[in-house]
Design a protein around this motif. Structure first.
Motif, PDB file in Angstrom:
ATOM      1  N   LYS A  65       0.816  -1.218   0.000  1.00  0.00           N
ATOM      2  CA  LYS A  65       0.000   0.000   0.000  1.00  0.00           C
ATOM      3  C   LYS A  65       0.848   1.266   0.000  1.00  0.00           C
ATOM      4  O   LYS A  65       0.328   2.362  -0.240  1.00  0.00           O
TER       5      LYS A  65
ATOM      6  N   GLU B 188       4.280  13.978   4.109  1.00  0.00           N
ATOM      7  CA  GLU B 188       2.907  14.354   3.795  1.00  0.00           C
ATOM      8  C   GLU B 188       1.959  13.703   4.787  1.00  0.00           C
ATOM      9  O   GLU B 188       2.210  12.587   5.281  1.00  0.00           O
ATOM     10  N   VAL B 189       0.860  14.365   5.035  1.00  0.00           N
ATOM     11  CA  VAL B 189      -0.109  13.855   5.999  1.00  0.00           C
ATOM     12  C   VAL B 189      -0.642  12.492   5.576  1.00  0.00           C
ATOM     13  O   VAL B 189      -0.804  11.590   6.406  1.00  0.00           O
ATOM     14  N   ASP B 190      -0.928  12.335   4.276  1.00  0.00           N
ATOM     15  CA  ASP B 190      -1.495  11.063   3.803  1.00  0.00           C
ATOM     16  C   ASP B 190      -0.538   9.897   4.069  1.00  0.00           C
ATOM     17  O   ASP B 190      -0.972   8.806   4.457  1.00  0.00           O
ATOM     18  N   LEU B 191       0.752  10.129   3.857  1.00  0.00           N
ATOM     19  CA  LEU B 191       1.739   9.075   4.113  1.00  0.00           C
ATOM     20  C   LEU B 191       1.790   8.735   5.590  1.00  0.00           C
ATOM     21  O   LEU B 191       1.782   7.554   5.978  1.00  0.00           O
TER      22      LEU B 191
ATOM     23  N   THR C 127      -0.496   9.156   7.849  1.00  0.00           N
ATOM     24  CA  THR C 127      -1.749   8.510   8.237  1.00  0.00           C
ATOM     25  C   THR C 127      -1.748   7.040   7.834  1.00  0.00           C
ATOM     26  O   THR C 127      -2.162   6.160   8.609  1.00  0.00           O
ATOM     27  N   LEU C 128      -1.279   6.773   6.613  1.00  0.00           N
ATOM     28  CA  LEU C 128      -1.210   5.386   6.142  1.00  0.00           C
ATOM     29  C   LEU C 128      -0.254   4.566   6.998  1.00  0.00           C
ATOM     30  O   LEU C 128      -0.560   3.433   7.388  1.00  0.00           O
TER      31      LEU C 128
ATOM     32  N   THR D 161      -1.821   3.689  10.271  1.00  0.00           N
ATOM     33  CA  THR D 161      -2.792   2.599  10.115  1.00  0.00           C
ATOM     34  C   THR D 161      -2.087   1.257  10.004  1.00  0.00           C
ATOM     35  O   THR D 161      -2.517   0.256  10.594  1.00  0.00           O
TER      36      THR D 161
END
Length: 411
Positions: free
Chosen positions: A170, A200-203, A205-206, A209
């Motif tokens: 992912k 980056e925030v998305d990275l 966050t992933l 998780t």
């Protein structure tokens, strides 16, 4: 066993193992994957012998326990019978000492850890199509071997590998390589991910998780803590050390305990002990039960973690962050200690050994993961008046050319 090789072939016999674990012919040609007594067909290429065919196996050849042996560069000696393998490692230490003039040093039998005990590993990961390859490089190359098993690892690390693959699919992009330092600590798996990406925030966050899905104690990315479910910790007797990211640990708990017992026995009778290159306190905290200890290491976070554990346990431990390669403890500073413990990285402790040779410290207890740099430092100490009383080889780096040792010096 067969493989493609350039040049005309010839049949040779392997007569010994070299210092890196390769077989060696009578004329000095190195052939990887062979043992003494093997009769093999090889081709000479770039100053080495490329194995084409095993004609007759030598008496110490055994079936390797891992299906990846021969392609994965993580192990070099799984094909050598245990007794012959351990004798070879013992001889690595003896040879290094002889080269520095120590011909008659008492050497104990080598002590070895079992398979399935390695608690930390440096993996590489790459995306291949829709799947992730996770493992180690081939020897001498950047070709990644995708591991389906690894007999040296503790079960916690071996069992997480398939799930880690799925989660990394992912994250990774085509032609991208990630480095992962995975450590099975006493409170769970600590995973340090090195991946060249923009923050980056998305990275983040992933990754957070993924840490929760894998039930990691901690996940860090490029040195930054991303998720902490429970602080990774190391228990040393009654002390608990909160490990900073990337903290140095002995590769196995069993080997760590062997070294602790050897150091504690040899330090008996000393009131004040210096632990130099102390890391997070594997030896300092073990000593703190019976001795006043002063610890020094160049990594501030490791010294802080050691001191915090010592304070919590009301131990007689002081510590300082100090680059012992550039600023070794000098003779005047060493004068207050009855014993000094050294546990340097592979380059050894040349500057500190020189300072010790000029001191009057009664005992020096040396833990080393490099027989050559140890032998160099041992010569410095001996020339300064120390007597090398004993050496104990320890095999923590299973099926590799690396060997650990403990040594005791006295004035």
């Amino acid at each position: 066993m067969s493989q493609q090789a350039r040049g005309p072939s010839e049949t040779v016999e392997i007569v010994r193992l070299g210092h890196a674990g390769d077989g060696v012919t009578a004329d000095g040609l190195f052939v990887a994957g062979t043992v003494p007594g093997d009769i093999v067909r090889i081709a000479r290429e770039a100053g080495r012998g490329q194995l084409i065919e095993l004609i007759t196996p030598g008496p110490t050849r055994v079936a390797p326990p891992c299906v990846h042996f021969g392609s994965c560069g993580g192990c070099a000696l799984q094909h050598v019978a245990r007794d012959a393998y351990l004798a070879w490692k013992h001889d690595l230490v003896a040879t290094a000492l002889k080269q520095r003039g120590f011909a008659d040093v008492p050497m104990d039998e080598i002590r070895a850890v079992a398979p399935g005990t390695r608690r930390r590993a440096n993996f590489k990961a790459q995306l291949r199509g829709q799947d992730v390859a996770l493992g180690f490089y081939e020897a001498g190359s950047r070709v990644l071997v995708d591991l389906t098993e690894c007999p040296i690892l503790v079960p916690e690390l071996a069992h997480i590998m398939p799930r880690l693959r799925r989660q990394l699919s992912k994250v990774l992009r085509p032609n991208e390589t990630a480095e992962l330092l995975a450590t099975a600590t006493d409170s769970g798996i600590d995973l340090a991910l090195n991946l060249k990406r923009k923050r980056e925030v998305d990275l983040l966050t992933l990754l957070s998780t993924i840490a929760a899905t894998l039930k990691l104690a901690r996940l860090s990315w490029n040195g930054e803590d991303v998720a902490i479910a429970e602080t990774p910790s190391l228990r040393v007797g009654r002390f608990t050390v909160a490990l900073p990211p990337g903290a140095f640990l002995q590769p196995t708990k069993e080997g760590e305990q062997m070294l602790q017992r050897l150091v504690l026995d040899a330090a008996s009778g000393a009131r004040s002990v210096a632990d130099l290159f102390s890391g997070c306190g594997t030896l300092a905290l073990a000593l703190a039960e019976h001795h006043a200890v002063h610890a020094a290491d160049s990594v501030v976070a490791q010294v802080d973690a050691l001191l915090a554990a010592a304070r919590q346990g009301n131990a007689r431990v002081t510590g300082v962050s100090r680059d012992l390669f550039r600023r070794p403890l000098l003779a005047v500073e060493l004068s207050r200690f009855d014993a000094v413990v050294l546990d340097p990285p592979r380059p050894g402790a040349a500057a500190q050994a020189k300072a010790l040779a000029e001191s009057r410290v009664p005992k020096v207890l040396y833990v080393s993961c490099n027989a050559a740099s140890f032998a160099r430092d041992a010569r410095t100490l001996a020339d300064g008046g120390y007597r090398l009383r004993r050496v104990t080889p320890i095999d923590q780096f299973l099926w590799s050319p690396h060997v650990e040792l403990f040594a005791e010096f006295r004035r």
